[in-house]
Structure formats: C-alpha cells, structure tokens
Design an enzyme around this catalytic site. Structure first.
Site, PDB file in Angstrom:
ATOM      1  N   ASP A 177       0.841  -1.196   0.000  1.00  0.00           N
ATOM      2  CA  ASP A 177       0.000   0.000   0.000  1.00  0.00           C
ATOM      3  C   ASP A 177       0.880   1.252   0.000  1.00  0.00           C
ATOM      4  O   ASP A 177       1.527   1.565   0.988  1.00  0.00           O
ATOM      5  CB  ASP A 177      -0.871  -0.043   1.264  1.00  0.00           C
ATOM      6  CG  ASP A 177      -2.070   0.880   1.171  1.00  0.00           C
ATOM      7  OD1 ASP A 177      -2.069   1.790   0.344  1.00  0.00           O
ATOM      8  OD2 ASP A 177      -3.008   0.680   1.964  1.00  0.00           O
ATOM      9  N   HIS A 205      -9.194  -1.324  -7.925  1.00  0.00           N
ATOM     10  CA  HIS A 205      -8.786  -0.092  -7.245  1.00  0.00           C
ATOM     11  C   HIS A 205      -7.761   0.692  -8.067  1.00  0.00           C
ATOM     12  O   HIS A 205      -7.906   1.904  -8.240  1.00  0.00           O
ATOM     13  CB  HIS A 205      -8.210  -0.456  -5.870  1.00  0.00           C
ATOM     14  CG  HIS A 205      -7.766   0.710  -5.055  1.00  0.00           C
ATOM     15  ND1 HIS A 205      -8.643   1.560  -4.429  1.00  0.00           N
ATOM     16  CD2 HIS A 205      -6.526   1.178  -4.758  1.00  0.00           C
ATOM     17  CE1 HIS A 205      -7.971   2.496  -3.770  1.00  0.00           C
ATOM     18  NE2 HIS A 205      -6.685   2.291  -3.970  1.00  0.00           N
TER      19      HIS A 205
END
Lengths: 181, 395
Positions: free
Chosen positions: B215, B306
């Site tokens: 991330d 995403h």
C-alpha cells in the site's frame, strides 16, 4: 564520538546579557582590563533552559541551568525579575526531618567549571509580590548579581508545571495538589 | 551523536559542589546518570529546516495523530505563544533532549527518529483572525456516498503528528506536547497507528495494510517529485514550503474480507499480493497496463479494480504516508481495525479530490472499507533555527 554541544539546549531565544558595573568590572578582571580596550568581556556564567512557573497568585518560582565557566567559585548574591517586586534565592532543606523551603543563606554557590540546575524540589529563584500574572509562553527578564561583580540577565519563559509548587506547599505540607492528571 | 554537557558534567558537579549546592543540584545529578541509548534509539531526524519533518521522512514504525480544538481564549496572540512553546518542545524532544520543565529526562533520551509535525485546520484561520490566509484547499472534504463519518474521528483546529520508531518516545512526546497545549486546547481525537517494526522489513520497502496489500507504491520518491507534488510554492505566500494533509480513518471489514479468495483479493486491487506488482507486470514499480486483455478479451486489471479507478480519475499524484490501526473487536464481535489514510499534497483540491471522487463512485475495495473519519489541515513550512512553526502566519 561525543561532542560537547550546548546549542541544542537553548532553543528558545534565551537572551543572556552580561552587564558590568564599570568600577567593579575593572577591579575584578585583571591587568588587561586596565588598558581601556572595549573588547567584549566573556560571561563568567551562562544561563540556559530558563523557565518560570505560570502564576496568577502572589508568588512563583524561576528555574534555569547556570554554568560557571570560570576556574573559581562564584556566588549568586541576589536576583531580580520584571514580574515581581521581591526576588529571593531559595533552597529546599531538611529541617527536623521535614523538607521545607527557606531563603538560602549566603546565596547560591556556583562551583568552578560546573553547572548548577535550579529545578523544582531544589534551589530556585523565588518571585514574590507579583506585579501581574505570568501566563504560558510569557517571558520575564531575570537578573542575577554575582559575587564577582557581574550581573547576568536572561529571559525565562512561562510554563505550566505541577511540580515544585513551593508557594503553596513549601512549608510542612508536601502533598501534591489537585493538578495531577 | 551528541550528549549534553550536563550529563557528562553531572558527576563532577556532585564531587565539587555536593555540600555547597544542596538538595536540588544533588538530585539533578542523580537523575542525569542514565547510560546513552543504543545506536538505533539515538538516531534523530532534524526539526529545523525548509519543510517540517515527518512528511518526506521515511515512515517510522509508530504514529500518533492528535487533533485539538482551540478554546475561547484562542487568539492570534495566545496561539502564537502556544506554537512557540510547542516548537521549542519539538526541537528538543526530536533531538533526544527533555522539553523545558520536563522532569522525566530519561523518557526523552531515545528519540529513535522522532518527528513532530504541526497542522492548522480550516477554522484555525478564523480563530486567529486571518481567514484570508487560509490555503484554498484547507477546507472540509465534500461528502462522499461511501462515507459513514463519525464526529469523534473528524475535524479539528490543530493537528500534532508524532512519529517515531519507538512507541515510548512517541508516547512521551505526545503527552509533553499536550501538557503545553491544554491551557488553550482540548483533545478532539487521537489516532494511533503502526507499520512494521524497524528492521523487520527491508529499508524503504512499501508497507502493507491489514488487508495484506502492498500500500503506497506510487508515492513520490525524488526531491523533484516532492517539490512538484507535495510542497506548496507559496499560495498564500506564508505557506511556501508547507503542504496540505487529509487524514481519513478507513475502517476495514476484515471479517468479510476473510471470505474472499486470494485471486479475488488480487482482482480487487489489480496487484499481486506477493509483491505488489500490477497484474499486468512483473515487479512492484511496473506501470499497470490498463489496456491489456486476456485470451477471452477480458481486461487483466478489472474495470472496477482499485488501481484502474485510481489511475483514470484525473487529479495528480500525492504522498501517502498512512498507518494501520487495530482496536481488536467491537462489542458486537466484529473486527475494529483499519487504516489511517493520509494524503499530503500541495493542493488537495487539484490532486487528491478527483481521485477520491472517482474511487468513491466505483471501486471494488469499497465493499470492504468504510471512511469513518475525515480531517484536513494545512501543515506550515518548517522553522529555521531560532524560529517556530507558524511564525510566518501568526506573527
């Protein structure tokens, strides 16, 4: 590996000014001073980390780290400050088994080449007869008169502290007040 | 590394002056004899500089984001005194020195890359009587349909971000800064987060969130990228070298995420779990090939993955420097964990909002994530030695 770094200790612009009483300075500074040279005199003591406990009452305490940079003992004979009419040098002393605050007889001795820490629970500068409140972040000017004839002025910044609440508990009552978290 | 002269001279002072200087000095000496911390604990990040530390600084293991409300006594004058004190505290604490008037000297001696970063919320500028000096994007974010915001995690006038590799120094700094703020402020919220412990992953590796995903891959890395994406070039002028920050508390429904296969987890993001590489690439930093289709003509990176949504939403890159949070389980027995999302950008409106809007509209990840807190702050430029953070605005 280790450096002797002082600058990290003086983050707030603590203004330390050395003020000489001319007559005493000449007599106390050796033959070179007689020449009339106006080269800067070095301060015999350096003051860092000065703070004053915030107060809206009649008294408060001032703390600092005071470094005697000379090879001779120096005594702080007296003090003054811009926030109160009376300034005394105090100590905490054990008398009859109890810790009490009292005026320090003979002043605060600064041993040669040493630092003395004025801090809650120990020697401190007592401001009495406050002329107004000291708020968080306020700066007051403090002046020390030394046994070598110099005076040293510095700024002390107002900080809240629950420690060293001498004005209320300096006598025979050392229990903490209700400000603890 | 440095050690204060007071520590080194402590013993000498006792020997020479113990009898003369009395109780106070003697106890000071006794308190100053702790041995220096090991090397990692002594590591420091600068406090003074063109930019505040804690932004471009490689992310430390722990963070505490504290948002305060300023009370009715807050004026430009009192807030200036507050920021001057807090800056002094931060300058000392980050260098392993006790804050002024702090008697817990030992708790400051292992800074472990401690950084302390200040930010001003939208209403701060009204409080100090300078609404015209508010950076344009220092405003609450618009409502998004995915939001389930709670007041207890949202808003705030003053942000203090404390990061470090040692939770002890982070905790002590957080409390010391609070003690010097409470004459003017109340705590609105506190969010504590964590990443990998220092040394347990390769230095500079992109961290993982609690869904197991790598991330933060597309963060700026070079000075040029920070200059163009993160640091304001002075709009308004006092903000030159500052940055905007959006802090969003993102709850993760880890219980329903548990039911998802690894293949579907990868499809949700568009990246491999193993190394974070896009499903069309071979290493983490390969650019995703959004046009690539498989033998049946199906996009390799799904339409609602995403990273596809994030790449096609307009806006411009910004810095993410988030932390994970884990509160265990709720009273109902469901997971209470997630991510303290942070976006640092020169202009949130131009860079972050378009991306956020696109993701709010459609993103597979939304099935398992819910924003429950949102706050925006303007992080002033850094202070030069002898100065303080916010001086250009408050003085």
């Amino acid at each position: 590996m280790f450096t002797f770094q002082r600058v990290t200790r003086a983050r707030l612009p603590v203004l330390a000014a050395v003020v000489f009483s001319a007559a005493i300075a000449l007599s106390g500074c050796g033959s070179d001073s007689e020449s009339g040279s106006d080269s800067a005199e070095s301060a015999a003591v350096e003051v860092t980390d000065a703070w004053v406990r915030t107060s809206d009452g009649p008294m408060t305490a001032i703390y600092a780290v005071i470094d005697n940079t000379t090879d001779a003992d120096i005594t702080i004979d007296s003090a003054a400050n811009t926030a109160s009419s009376i300034t005394e040098l105090h100590e905490m002393a054990m008398i009859d088994g109890e810790m009490v605050m009292q005026e320090k007889a003979g002043g605060v001795v600064l041993p040669a080449n040493s630092e003395v820490v004025l801090q809650p629970g120990g020697d401190h500068i007592m401001a009495m007869g406050m002329t107004g409140p000291v708020q968080v972040g306020d700066e007051i000017e403090v002046t020390l008169t030394l046994s070598n004839g110099q005076t040293v002025s510095f700024m002390a910044v107002g900080k809240e502290s629950a420690a060293g609440d001498e004005e209320y508990h300096g006598g025979d009552d050392m229990e903490m007040n209700g400000d603890m978290e | 590394m440095t050690i204060s002269r007071r520590q080194l001279l402590g013993g000498a002072a006792l020997g020479l002056g113990g009898a003369a200087v009395g109780v106070g000095a003697t106890s000071a000496v006794a308190a100053s004899t702790a041995a220096p911390a090991p090397a990692q604990g002594r590591e420091t990040e600068p406090f003074f500089g063109r930019h505040q530390s804690g932004i471009q600084t490689p992310a430390q293991a722990y963070a505490a984001f504290a948002a305060y409300d300023l009370g009715s006594d807050a004026t430009r004058e009192t807030v200036g005194r507050l920021m001057r004190l807090l800056s002094d505290d931060a300058a000392r604490l980050t260098q392993g020195e006790p804050a002024l008037a702090d008697l817990d000297h030992e708790l400051s001696m292992s800074p472990a890359r401690l950084t302390i970063t200040f930010g001003f919320g939208p209403n701060f500028f009204n409080i100090i009587g300078r609404p015209d000096q508010r950076p344009a994007s220092c405003a609450p974010l618009p409502a998004f349909r995915i939001d389930a915001l709670q007041q207890e995690w949202s808003g705030g006038d003053l942000l203090i971000q404390v990061c470090g590799d040692d939770p002890m120094s982070v905790s002590h700094a957080r409390r010391m800064l609070w003690k010097d703020s409470r004459f003017l402020a109340t705590q609105r919220w506190l969010q504590k987060g964590f990443l990998d412990a220092r040394g347990s992953q390769d230095t500079g590796a992109t961290p993982r969130n609690l869904m197991g995903q790598v991330d933060g891959t597309v963060n700026p890395k070079t000075m040029e990228q920070f200059d163009s994406r993160v640091w304001s070039d002075g709009s308004p002028q006092w903000f030159d070298g500052g940055t905007m920050l959006a802090v969003r508390r993102i709850a993760m429904n880890l219980d329903t995420w548990d039911a998802v296969s690894r293949a579907d987890r990868e499809n949700t993001i568009g990246r491999r779990l193993s190394d974070g590489a896009p499903l069309t690439g071979s290493t983490e930093f390969d650019a995703p090939d959004l046009a690539k289709v498989d033998a049946r003509g199906v996009p390799v990176i799904s339409d609602f993955a995403h990273i596809r949504r994030a790449h096609t939403g307009g806006g411009a890159p910004f810095l993410r420097r988030g932390y994970n949070y884990d509160q265990g389980v709720t009273a109902k027995g469901t997971s209470d964990a997630g991510h303290i999302f942070t976006a640092y950008a020169a202009d949130l409106t131009k860079q972050f909002l378009p991306v956020q809007q696109t993701l709010a509209d459609q993103d597979l990840l939304n099935i398992w994530t819910t924003p429950i807190g949102s706050a925006v702050f303007a992080l002033p430029p850094g202070a030069s030695e002898g100065g303080w953070v916010g001086q250009g605005l408050l003085e």
